[in-house]
Design a protein around this motif. Structure first.
Motif, PDB file in Angstrom:
ATOM      1  N   LEU A 270      33.842  34.796  48.253  1.00 56.31           N
ATOM      2  CA  LEU A 270      34.157  34.039  47.039  1.00 56.31           C
ATOM      3  C   LEU A 270      35.416  34.565  46.352  1.00 56.31           C
ATOM      4  O   LEU A 270      36.133  33.818  45.672  1.00 56.31           O
ATOM      5  N   LEU A 271      35.696  35.857  46.516  1.00 58.49           N
ATOM      6  CA  LEU A 271      36.890  36.432  45.914  1.00 58.49           C
ATOM      7  C   LEU A 271      38.153  35.731  46.404  1.00 58.49           C
ATOM      8  O   LEU A 271      39.106  35.548  45.638  1.00 58.49           O
ATOM      9  N   GLN A 272      38.162  35.342  47.662  1.00 55.15           N
ATOM     10  CA  GLN A 272      39.337  34.636  48.196  1.00 55.15           C
ATOM     11  C   GLN A 272      39.572  33.337  47.430  1.00 55.15           C
ATOM     12  O   GLN A 272      40.708  33.007  47.074  1.00 55.15           O
ATOM     13  N   TRP A 273      38.504  32.588  47.167  1.00 53.48           N
ATOM     14  CA  TRP A 273      38.634  31.326  46.448  1.00 53.48           C
ATOM     15  C   TRP A 273      39.047  31.561  44.984  1.00 53.48           C
ATOM     16  O   TRP A 273      39.877  30.805  44.439  1.00 53.48           O
ATOM     17  N   VAL A 274      38.491  32.592  44.390  1.00 55.80           N
ATOM     18  CA  VAL A 274      38.839  32.900  43.007  1.00 55.80           C
ATOM     19  C   VAL A 274      40.315  33.289  42.893  1.00 55.80           C
ATOM     20  O   VAL A 274      41.039  32.816  42.007  1.00 55.80           O
ATOM     21  N   CYS A 275      40.784  34.150  43.807  1.00 53.13           N
ATOM     22  CA  CYS A 275      42.182  34.577  43.767  1.00 53.13           C
ATOM     23  C   CYS A 275      43.128  33.403  43.999  1.00 53.13           C
ATOM     24  O   CYS A 275      44.209  33.329  43.396  1.00 53.13           O
ATOM     25  N   GLU A 276      42.717  32.506  44.842  1.00 53.32           N
ATOM     26  CA  GLU A 276      43.545  31.315  45.072  1.00 53.32           C
ATOM     27  C   GLU A 276      43.636  30.475  43.798  1.00 53.32           C
ATOM     28  O   GLU A 276      44.711  29.994  43.430  1.00 53.32           O
ATOM     29  N   THR A 280      46.325  34.882  42.249  1.00 48.70           N
ATOM     30  CA  THR A 280      46.394  36.337  42.300  1.00 48.70           C
ATOM     31  C   THR A 280      46.224  36.791  43.746  1.00 48.70           C
ATOM     32  O   THR A 280      45.257  36.378  44.406  1.00 48.70           O
ATOM     33  N   PRO A 281      47.104  37.628  44.284  1.00 46.95           N
ATOM     34  CA  PRO A 281      46.946  38.102  45.669  1.00 46.95           C
ATOM     35  C   PRO A 281      45.647  38.889  45.834  1.00 46.95           C
ATOM     36  O   PRO A 281      45.406  39.834  45.070  1.00 46.95           O
ATOM     37  N   PRO A 282      44.814  38.528  46.789  1.00 38.18           N
ATOM     38  CA  PRO A 282      43.547  39.245  46.979  1.00 38.18           C
ATOM     39  C   PRO A 282      43.727  40.734  47.209  1.00 38.18           C
ATOM     40  O   PRO A 282      42.890  41.540  46.802  1.00 38.18           O
ATOM     41  N   GLU A 283      44.823  41.105  47.864  1.00 42.05           N
ATOM     42  CA  GLU A 283      45.037  42.515  48.163  1.00 42.05           C
ATOM     43  C   GLU A 283      45.318  43.352  46.908  1.00 42.05           C
ATOM     44  O   GLU A 283      45.257  44.588  46.952  1.00 42.05           O
ATOM     45  N   LYS A 284      45.627  42.689  45.772  1.00 43.51           N
ATOM     46  CA  LYS A 284      45.866  43.416  44.526  1.00 43.51           C
ATOM     47  C   LYS A 284      44.570  43.790  43.812  1.00 43.51           C
ATOM     48  O   LYS A 284      44.570  44.616  42.901  1.00 43.51           O
ATOM     49  N   GLY A 317      40.087  43.220  37.626  1.00 38.26           N
ATOM     50  CA  GLY A 317      38.788  43.165  36.952  1.00 38.26           C
ATOM     51  C   GLY A 317      38.236  41.768  36.827  1.00 38.26           C
ATOM     52  O   GLY A 317      37.066  41.510  37.147  1.00 38.26           O
ATOM     53  N   LEU A 318      39.077  40.840  36.377  1.00 40.27           N
ATOM     54  CA  LEU A 318      38.605  39.473  36.159  1.00 40.27           C
ATOM     55  C   LEU A 318      38.290  38.744  37.463  1.00 40.27           C
ATOM     56  O   LEU A 318      37.228  38.117  37.585  1.00 40.27           O
ATOM     57  N   PRO A 319      39.181  38.794  38.484  1.00 46.52           N
ATOM     58  CA  PRO A 319      38.814  38.154  39.755  1.00 46.52           C
ATOM     59  C   PRO A 319      37.552  38.745  40.383  1.00 46.52           C
ATOM     60  O   PRO A 319      36.697  38.012  40.887  1.00 46.52           O
ATOM     61  N   LEU A 356      37.751  31.904  32.521  1.00 44.39           N
ATOM     62  CA  LEU A 356      36.339  31.566  32.712  1.00 44.39           C
ATOM     63  C   LEU A 356      36.128  30.058  32.663  1.00 44.39           C
ATOM     64  O   LEU A 356      35.322  29.515  33.431  1.00 44.39           O
ATOM     65  N   ARG A 357      36.840  29.391  31.782  1.00 49.46           N
ATOM     66  CA  ARG A 357      36.730  27.930  31.720  1.00 49.46           C
ATOM     67  C   ARG A 357      37.275  27.282  32.983  1.00 49.46           C
ATOM     68  O   ARG A 357      36.689  26.321  33.507  1.00 49.46           O
ATOM     69  N   ALA A 358      38.366  27.821  33.477  1.00 50.97           N
ATOM     70  CA  ALA A 358      38.945  27.276  34.708  1.00 50.97           C
ATOM     71  C   ALA A 358      37.996  27.459  35.890  1.00 50.97           C
ATOM     72  O   ALA A 358      37.791  26.531  36.683  1.00 50.97           O
ATOM     73  N   CYS A 359      37.382  28.646  35.976  1.00 50.13           N
ATOM     74  CA  CYS A 359      36.421  28.898  37.055  1.00 50.13           C
ATOM     75  C   CYS A 359      35.188  28.012  36.905  1.00 50.13           C
ATOM     76  O   CYS A 359      34.673  27.474  37.895  1.00 50.13           O
ATOM     77  N   GLY A 360      34.706  27.877  35.682  1.00 54.25           N
ATOM     78  CA  GLY A 360      33.541  27.027  35.454  1.00 54.25           C
ATOM     79  C   GLY A 360      33.778  25.603  35.866  1.00 54.25           C
ATOM     80  O   GLY A 360      32.907  24.960  36.484  1.00 54.25           O
ATOM     81  N   ALA A 361      34.962  25.076  35.538  1.00 59.29           N
ATOM     82  CA  ALA A 361      35.287  23.693  35.918  1.00 59.29           C
ATOM     83  C   ALA A 361      35.507  23.570  37.412  1.00 59.29           C
ATOM     84  O   ALA A 361      35.014  22.630  38.060  1.00 59.29           O
ATOM     85  N   HIS A 362      36.259  24.503  38.009  1.00 63.15           N
ATOM     86  CA  HIS A 362      36.605  24.406  39.426  1.00 63.15           C
ATOM     87  C   HIS A 362      35.377  24.550  40.324  1.00 63.15           C
ATOM     88  O   HIS A 362      35.226  23.801  41.311  1.00 63.15           O
ATOM     89  N   PHE A 363      34.515  25.508  39.993  1.00 63.99           N
ATOM     90  CA  PHE A 363      33.352  25.762  40.846  1.00 63.99           C
ATOM     91  C   PHE A 363      32.101  25.035  40.344  1.00 63.99           C
ATOM     92  O   PHE A 363      31.008  25.255  40.863  1.00 63.99           O
TER      93      PHE A 363
END
Length: 559
Positions: A270-276, A280-284, A317-319, A356-363
């Motif tokens: 799920l982190l990959q989808w969140v970073c996209e 945000t680059p997942p490796e960061k 932290g947030l991702p 958080l609002r963006a994640c809530g709407a997207h997912f």
């Protein structure tokens, strides 16, 4: 608890005993002269502790033996025998209910004109511009009044001051935080590690709860006082992990039942989808932080909160939090919040809410938008004012050092003064007029206006008749011009109740939540002008004509 006193109380006690004055009836009052933190009010607290200590007031054999070793060798043996019989069985204590608002002087500023409803205007005045004694006297409404044998009343002074001073100070400090935060903000007391020792820490937890805080981090305070206890993780927990391979156990059962799920693997995917989504680059993202979040979520799937600022809030932290919270969501659980402990807390809270609002709407997870955001990091009154001024998305605030140590004012400055001995009123007259006291045993009334706000406290001699609502009262306002003023209260409330008599508590004591509720009601009744924290309007305290006459007579007699 009798030895909890200053040494000079015992030398004075011996002086009273040797002079045969120890059983003279006496009365004393405990009050403060100036509003703490430059405000207009304090919350009276510490009453229940004081009453508990009164019940236990006596000198044990070991106490008496110790006193023999420290008092002068000329002290008669019979005095120590007398101390061994001493208790508080002849003491009566009346007090404001714990959690009540009590008023005192606000600096030495010019008093604004006040209009008593339908009764004319009292002009502005700097105290002391005339010869009237009331113009110099500070409002000094007593927290409590003590009556009993002179020696015992004297011995109780230090103990009662010790129990009331800090309790009232920290309750008042907490009330100020509550007023600044507003009624909906969650406030958590987190000052255990910064308090002045374990006793100070326990008192801070207890009395900040009375002042309006919702919970504490102090486990022992929770156990002793029933205060809700909260807390999740610190940076040290997050820093102890370096990779997902360290997470054990790895599986979590779905809330609705079924096969266990590998939570680290699910969160990583799920982190990959969140970073996209967040670009945000997942490796960061820090994988040790992700591992810590996952491990904690497996341990506490119903109570997962992410501390976001161990490394980088935006890039890591947030991702990582969103990935773990979404993984929990897929298994039927809800994360309970995020916390920030550094940086621009108000601005970061707004940025986090946006994510958080963006994640809530997207997912398609609606509750994501309302995930509570908690903050800490040396929070002060100024911090809360900045949050309000700048706007924020903060839902919960943890306050430690600036709550429990009261750095803006380390002591309330309560005093305890004799007001009557053997039926004769006592009055302290000093070169510092502010330290003059108001003599005689008194009844205190709180007067309310038609809007339900208290607008004045009135001191009357104990033998005077009870004033009635709607009755015109002739009064003298302390700190104002000497002429008589007229007021007509809509409601009259006797301020004190008798709590201790014949060695026992004689009034049912409320629970801690009930005291807390009473404090909030007391504060809510104040007019905005008296409740504001900066440059409040001074709250008038007045005396009746009879008490004013007594003041004048005693001062003239002394001069």
């Amino acid at each position: 608890m009798a030895p909890l006193t200053d040494f000079y109380q015992l030398t004075m006690a011996y002086g009273h005993w040797r002079a045969g004055r120890h059983r003279l009836p006496a009365a004393a009052e405990l009050f403060f002269r100036r509003g703490p933190f430059r405000g207009a009010f304090a919350l009276g607290a510490g009453l229940a502790e004081g009453l508990r200590c009164l019940r236990a007031f006596r000198f044990s054999a070991a106490d008496v033996a110790y006193l023999r070793s420290v008092l002068p060798s000329t002290t008669e043996d019979a005095f120590f025998d007398y101390l061994a019989t001493l208790d508080a069985s002849e003491v009566t204590v009346s007090a404001v209910p714990e959690g009540s608002v009590v008023f005192a002087r606000v600096g030495r500023a010019r008093y604004p004109p006040l209009l008593w409803r339908g009764c004319g205007t009292v002009g502005s005045h700097v105290p002391g511009e005339d010869g009237d004694v009331t113009a110099w006297l500070s409002p000094q409404v007593p927290f409590l009044q003590v009556k009993g044998p002179l020696l015992v009343v004297q011995l109780l002074e230090t103990m009662l001051l010790c129990l009331v001073n800090y309790a009232s100070l920290v309750a008042t400090n907490a009330a100020r935080f509550r007023l600044l935060a507003g009624p909906d903000m969650k406030l958590m007391e987190i000052g255990l590690r910064r308090a002045q020792g374990p006793d100070g820490a326990l008192s801070a937890s207890k009395y900040s709860y009375i002042g309006g805080f919702d919970c504490t981090s102090n486990v022992l305070a929770g156990k002793l006082y029933g205060i809700p206890v909260r807390g999740t993780i610190a940076h040290s927990f997050i820093m102890s992990f370096t990779s997902l391979e360290e997470v054990q156990p790895r599986e979590l059962l779905p809330l609705a039942g079924g096969e266990p799920v590998d939570l680290p693997a699910l969160a990583k995917s799920l982190l990959q989808w969140v970073c996209e989504l967040l670009q945000t680059p997942p490796e960061k993202t820090n994988r040790g932080e992700l591992a810590a979040f996952v491990s904690y979520a497996i341990s506490f799937p119903h109570d997962f909160q992410g501390l976001l600022d161990t490394y980088c809030v935006r890039r890591s932290g947030l991702p990582n939090f969103c990935a773990v919270a979404l993984a929990l969501h897929q298994l039927g659980y809800r994360a309970i919040g995020v916390r920030l402990d550094s940086g621009d807390l108000a601005q970061q809270s707004k940025e986090i809410r946006k994510v958080l609002r963006a994640c809530g709407a997207h997912f398609q997870v609606p509750w994501f938008e309302t995930i509570p955001i908690a903050v800490s990091n040396d929070i002060s009154e100024q911090s809360l004012e900045e949050f309000s001024r700048e706007g924020s998305e903060i839902d919960m605030i943890g306050v430690g050092t600036n709550l429990v140590t009261c750095p803006l004012q380390p002591s309330l400055g309560c005093v305890y003064k004799l007001v009557e001995v053997n039926g004769s009123p006592c009055m302290k007259l000093t070169e510092d007029e502010e330290k003059m006291t108001i003599p005689g045993t008194k009844t205190i009334y709180r007067l309310y206006d038609v809007a339900g706000h208290p607008f004045m406290d009135l001191m009357a001699l104990e033998e005077e008749p009870l004033p009635s609502a709607g009755q015109e009262l002739a009064i003298r306002v302390l700190g104002r011009l000497g002429e008589t003023s007229k007021v007509v209260p809509t409601t009259v409330e006797p301020l004190h109740r008798t709590y201790f008599r014949d060695g026992q508590v004689c009034e049912p004591l409320p629970s801690l939540p009930e005291v807390r509720s009473h404090a909030q009601v007391s504060l809510s009744l104040l007019s905005p002008a008296h409740r504001r924290l900066h440059e409040p309007q001074p709250y008038p305290v007045a005396v009746t004509e009879r008490l004013h006459n007594l003041l004048t007579e005693l001062r003239q007699a002394t001069q």
